[in-house]
Design an enzyme around this catalytic site. Structure first.
Site, short mmCIF file in Angstrom:
data_model
loop_
_atom_site.label_atom_id
_atom_site.label_comp_id
_atom_site.label_asym_id
_atom_site.label_seq_id
_atom_site.Cartn_x
_atom_site.Cartn_y
_atom_site.Cartn_z
CE LYS A 1 -31.67 2.80 -67.54
NZ LYS A 1 -31.81 4.26 -67.71
CB SER B 1 -33.29 4.54 -71.31
OG SER B 1 -32.67 5.21 -70.25
CB SER C 1 -33.85 7.76 -68.89
OG SER C 1 -33.67 7.94 -70.28
#
Lengths: 485, 96
Positions: free
Chosen positions: A81, A156, A180
């Site tokens: 990420k 996210s 997330s």
């Protein structure tokens, strides 16, 4: 056959690499073909250096050829990420503020993956600074749900979940502050774990809300998730909240017919989609049929969780994001003549709308005259949520709920209504507030869209959660279903 | 809008410059969120906060210099630099 390689689990890949029937280079080349064909449709990756990942694969194959003792992760790609620092690679957090930043250092988890010989495989799209539940807040690009390209992948860690569901990579790192990892895992039909707060070092994770943030493993199977978790969880003195060596022994798993599973009273009665409720009930019935005891538990402060989170998280974000001032790194406005102007314009040009909203909220709840009414009260509410969870977890081994009330919504559907988006996290937030480990597991479909159930356990109960989920996974087909790309 | 939510004041504290449109949009969006926060105001809460992540023992380490990034790595990522230092607009006025 190169077509099938992208469907392999990390566990299967490790077996083939060890048996010598597959090379890391052949695997990576197959994955790169898929990436070239489909990433423009899915938008999971924001960065991927083909020459770099091939070089890493070749290095792994060379180590294996030399007969060295290798970890199970050696030669296996893990996608990252874009808020986790990898030296020499972009660290954009999907924000204009950091769009040009090249990280000067590796996060602890990256050092751990390198030591295990894993391939650091590209960078994944996210909501800007991890603020969002749909990845629509990315300032860089859009990411779409591989199960329905008109829909969001969640957020996210939407890029992470989408990359797994699309078969771009077998393992991915996400981060989780209010859900997330787990919410996008649920929306994309993959497994996502937020560990006990303190189990995995946050050194090198760009801070959003430091008392809530955790890095966690994401994968297409429980075994793969556990494989990645084991590589990431280690002491790190550079994160003062990370457990020391003697404090991180995980609780042993419990046989499924000895399990006590708690269901919060009335959890499926309101606000939960019909098919999500049905899939959750089916999971509960499954466990009951396996001999688990199902117990109703009371968590009376549940309705306080979302407001508490949005006070605490935005307060911490307003403090953490004060560092983006155009001085030392990140975007610096060229329009300014004084330092204060430079800071103000740099921030205003660099941050997107959701980030600004959260900074304003956080500034408000901490401001003179209001901090007692909002922030201090939120800390007291957080304390109550924690003690209710710990009390419930004395009576049961884990608490089960849906991960998200409704399945993946259409892109653009909720973007103008922040509160609607905040309510996506209603089941995931308490685990962050309480610092408890929590896992999302695919358990069914709503029409064609994945649905996940959510388990929360006592501190350091990751093995219990994974073992319980493994039993479910073994008896259900969701792990083997592929998004129709 | 919740009592006391003064977007101009908050923007100044947060070093954000908002357009008129942004002020209207964010005020409207945040007013809903703030109404939602009222459940916190009404809740019956324990007197003291016992937050999950209280660190019991000292997290301080020995005062021994360790590795740091170094001037080269830091200036490499800085927006502007000179002579191994980050340069910024003039901060201190000449009084002479």
């Amino acid at each position: 056959m190169s077509d099938a390689l992208h469907l392999l689990s990390a566990t299967e890949i490790a077996q083939r690499l060890q048996a010598g029937t597959l090379t890391s280079r052949a695997l990576v080349e197959a994955l790169l073909i898929r990436y070239r064909n489909l990433n423009s449709k899915v938008g999971a990756f924001t960065y991927l250096s083909e020459s770099d990942v091939i070089a890493q694969a070749e290095a792994s194959d060379e180590r294996r050829k030399q007969g060295k003792t290798l970890s199970s992760l050696d030669g296996i790609p893990v996608a990252i990420k874009d808020n986790i620092a990898v030296k020499g690679q972009p660290l954009t957090c999907s924000s204009k503020m950091l769009a040009k930043l090249i990280s000067p250092y590796d996060a602890h988890v990256i050092e751990a993956l390198r030591a295990a010989g894993a391939i650091i495989y590209g960078r994944l799209n996210m909501d800007e600074f991890a603020m969002g539940s749909s990845t629509e807040n990315s300032a860089l690009q859009k990411t779409y749900n591989p199960w329905d390209l008109a829909r969001i992948p969640g957020g996210s860690s939407g890029g992470s979940a989408a990359a797994l569901a699309a078969g771009f990579v077998p393992l991915a790192l996400g981060s989780d502050t209010g859900g997330s990892i787990r919410q996008p895992a649920s929306h994309c039909g993959v497994v996502g774990l937020k560990p006990t707060y303190g189990l995995i070092s946050r050194y090198g994770l760009v801070a959003f809300a430091s008392s809530l943030d955790q890095i966690g493993p994401m994968a297409r199977s429980i075994d793969d998730c556990e494989l990645l978790l084991n590589a990431l969880a280690s002491p790190d003195a550079r994160d003062m909240t990370c457990f020391d060596k003697g404090q991180r022994t995980l609780l042993p798993p419990v046989a499924v017919n000895q399990l006590r599973i708690g269901i919060p009273r009335g959890i499926l009665d309101k606000g939960v989609g019909q098919e999500v409720a049905a899939a959750t009930r089916a999971a509960i019935d499954f466990y009951r049929a396996q001999g688990a005891t199902i117990v109703e538990v009371d968590l009376p402060s549940s309705d306080l969780a979302v407001p508490t989170y949005y006070v605490v998280a935005t307060a911490e974000a307003s403090s953490n994001l004060a560092r983006y001032d155009g001085v030392r790194y990140g975007h610096r406005s060229t329009q300014a003549t004084t330092p204060v102007e430079m800071m103000t314009l740099s921030r205003s040009e660099g941050f997107g709308p959701e980030v600004k909203r959260r900074i304003l909220l956080g500034t408000f709840v901490l401001s003179a005259g209001y901090a007692d009414a909002y922030y201090v009260r939120a800390l007291r509410a957080r304390s109550k949520i924690l003690s209710e969870h710990l009390a419930a977890l004395e009576k049961v081994d884990m608490i089960l709920t849906p991960t998200v009330p409704t399945p993946a919504f259409k892109a653009g559907e909720k973007i103008s209504d922040p509160l609607q988006l905040y309510l996506e996290d209603i089941f995931t937030i308490p685990a962050n507030l309480a610092g408890l480990p929590a896992l999302s597991v695919p358990c069914g479909k709503s029409q064609h869209l994945p649905v996940g159930f959510h388990l929360v356990g006592a501190p350091l109960s990751e093995k219990k959660l994974l073992a319980a989920s493994r039993v479910f996974e073994a008896a259900h087909p969701y792990r083997h279903q592929q998004a129709p790309l | 809008m919740a009592k006391g939510f003064d977007i101009d004041h908050l923007a100044k504290l947060a070093r954000l410059q908002l357009s008129a449109e942004e002020k209207t949009l964010y005020s409207n969006q945040l007013s809903q969120v703030l109404t939602y926060f009222e459940t916190l105001a009404r809740a019956d809460l324990p007197p003291a906060a016992n937050v999950a992540q209280v660190i019991e023992e000292s997290a301080l380490r020995a005062d021994i210099p360790g590795q740091s990034l170094g001037a080269e790595a830091v200036t490499k990522i800085a927006p502007a630099s000179r002579d191994g230092q980050i340069s910024v607009p003039r901060v201190v006025d000449d009084e002479s």
